[in-house]
Write an enzyme that holds these catalytic residues in place. Structure first.
Site, mmCIF file in Angstrom:
data_model
loop_
_atom_site.group_PDB
_atom_site.id
_atom_site.type_symbol
_atom_site.label_atom_id
_atom_site.label_comp_id
_atom_site.label_asym_id
_atom_site.label_seq_id
_atom_site.Cartn_x
_atom_site.Cartn_y
_atom_site.Cartn_z
ATOM 1 N NE ARG A 1 -4.384 -1.387 2.224
ATOM 2 C CZ ARG A 1 -5.056 -1.795 3.159
ATOM 3 N NH1 ARG A 1 -4.864 -0.923 4.243
ATOM 4 N NH2 ARG A 1 -6.238 -2.389 2.834
ATOM 5 C CB SER B 1 -7.722 -2.032 12.701
ATOM 6 O OG SER B 1 -8.490 -2.199 11.430
#
Length: 392
Positions: free
Chosen positions: A145, A244
Site C-alpha cells: 500500500r 484493526s
C-alpha cells in the site's frame, strides 16, 4: 455494528447519551475521573459534566484531519487530543496509513476501490494510459500500500491524473462481482465496466494513538483506550488490512474485563463533585469552523500526508500555530483537531527516517537504529514545537 448496537440498546444497565460529543477529560489528583460533553445539536449549550471511576476512549482515528480520507467525519483525532491534554502518554503518532485507491469522486468520506480489483487484474494508469507502477515495483499494481500510494501521489504532484482501469480485467462482470463499488461509481456517473475510475491516496488508518498496555490501560489512572485511538504496538509501522477489527474486539473485551476486575476488588476512589470543574471550551462548534477545517485539512494534506519533509513539517507546525491563534481557543472540535494535527506533525518531524506508513523524502531509507517505537510524554514540554502542546 448492527448486532452491537442492538445489544447496547437492549441492555438495561446502559444509558445512552446520543447527539453529544466529548470535549475534555477531567483529571483530579492525577486520575481521570470523568469528562465533559455537549450537545451537538445545541453547540452553545452549557456542557454536561459526567464523573466516572473509569473512562474508556474508543473515538476512532484521525481521517478528518486530511482532505481525502476513507474515515467518517467523526474520526477527527479528538480523543487523541483530549488524552494528550489530560497528560496521557502517546505513541507512534507519525505512522499514518494511506490507502492508494480511494475513489476520487468528490465524496466525503471517499469510497474505496477495493484492492481486490487489482487482485483481479485491474491496472493503474495516468491520463496518457501509462502503467506507471511497472517501473516502480516488481509486483506492479500489487505493490504494498505505501509504495503504491507514493507512486500515485507523485503522479498527481507532477500534474497527472490517475485512474483504475478495470475494463479488461472485470468488464461486464462488474455489477455481479463487485456490486458495492459498481453502485458507488454509477452514482458518480462512472460505469466501471467501460469507464476509468479516478483514484487518489486517502488517509485510511492511524497506527499511533494513546499508549496502552495489554488490558487497554493508559498511563493515566482511570483512563482506558481501545480501537484506533489506542496504540497497542500490534500494528507496527504499517497495519495489515483488517487486523484493526480483531484488535478492537480483543482489546475492547480486555478493557471491560480489567475495569470489572478492579471494581470487584474494591471499587474506585471517591469522585469529586462535578461542580469542581471549570470547562475549558466556550462552545463545541461555531460558524467559522467550516472554513478553519478546510484550512486544517489542507495543511495536513500538503505537509503531513503520503510524503513528508523537514521543511514541510515545520511549515505545517507554523501554519497550525497561526490557525490556533485565529480560532482563539473557542470551539472544542476544531481546537482538539488542531492539537491532534500538531502532535502528528511534531512526531513525524522527529523521526528522521522512512518506515512503514511514515515516509520522509529527505530521509528516504530506513535507519536500523530507529527500529523502535516512539513514545511521547506530555509532562515534558517541547519548546521547539509550541503547537505540539503535549509533545516531547
Amino acid at each position: 455494528m448492527r448486532v452491537l448496537i442492538e445489544a447496547v440498546r437492549n441492555c438495561p444497565s446502559i444509558t445512552l447519551a446520543e447527539n453529544f460529543a466529548a470535549e475534555e477529560l477531567l483529571v483530579s489528583r492525577g486520575r481521570v475521573c470523568g469528562l465533559s460533553i455537549r450537545r451537538t445539536d445545541a453547540p452553545d449549550a452549557p456542557p454536561l459534566v459526567l464523573t466516572a471511576g473509569a473512562v474508556v476512549l474508543a473515538t476512532g482515528g484521525i481521517g478528518a484531519l486530511y482532505a481525502l480520507t476513507t474515515n467518517p467525519p467523526q474520526c477527527a483525532g479528538e480523543g487523541l487530543a483530549m488524552a494528550a491534554s489530560a497528560g496521557a502518554r502517546l505513541a507512534d503518532l507519525e505512522f499514518v496509513q494511506f490507502h492508494p485507491t480511494a475513489m476520487d469522486i468528490g465524496r466525503n468520506p471517499a469510497p474505496l476501490a477495493t484492492e481486490a480489483l487489482r487482485g483481479e487484474g485491474a491496472v493503474l494508469v495516468n491520463e496518457m494510459r501509462e502503467r506507471f507502477m511497472l517501473p516502480v515495483h516488481a509486483a506492479g499494481e500489487l505493490a504494498p500500500r505505501d509504495i503504491a500510494a507514493r507512486a500515485i501521489w507523485r503522479q498527481l504532484r507532477d500534474g497527472h491524473k490517475v485512474y483504475l482501469d478495470c475494463r479488461a480485467a472485470i468488464g461486464k462482470a462488474f455489477p455481479a462481482r463487485f456490486p458495492t463499488v459498481y453502485a458507488l461509481a454509477m452514482a458518480a456517473g462512472i460505469d466501471p465496466s467501460r469507464d476509468l475510475i479516478p483514484v487518489a491516496p486517502a488517509e485510511h488508518y492511524h497506527m499511533g494513538g494513546i499508549a496502552t498496555d495489554c488490558n487497554g490501560r493508559s498511563s493515566l489512572p482511570g483512563l482506558w483506550a481501545c480501537g484506533e485511538v489506542a496504540a497497542t504496538g500490534l500494528h507496527g509501522a504499517n497495519r495489515l488490512a483488517s487486523n484493526s477489527l480483531l484488535e478492537g474486539m480483543v482489546f475492547g473485551a480486555r478493557a471491560a474485563a480489567d475495569i470489572a476486575g478492579l471494581y470487584q476488588k474494591g471499587g474506585f476512589p471517591s469522585l469529586p463533585a462535578a461542580a469542581e470543574f471549570t470547562p475549558r471550551w466556550r462552545s463545541h462548534d461555531g460558524p467559522e469552523s467550516a472554513a478553519w477545517l478546510v484550512q486544517l485539512r489542507d495543511i495536513m494534506s500538503r505537509h503531513a500526508g503520503v510524503v513528508r519533509s523537514e521543511a514541510g513539517l515545520r511549515e505545517a507546525l507554523a501554519e497550525l500555530e497561526e490557525l490556533d491563534r485565529k480560532t482563539g481557543n473557542r470551539y472544542a472540535r476544531i481546537g482538539n483537531m488542531i492539537h491532534a494535527a500538531s502532535l502528528i506533525c511534531a512526531a513525524a518531524l522527529q523521526r528522521r527516517e522512512s518506515r512503514g506508513g511514515h515516509f520522509r523524502e529527505d530521509y528516504p531509507e530506513e535507519n536500523p537504529a530507529l527500529r523502535k517505537r516512539s513514545f511521547f510524554s506530555p509532562e515534558r514540554e517541547a519548546v521547539d514545537f509550541p503547537m505540539a502542546r503535549s509533545f516531547a
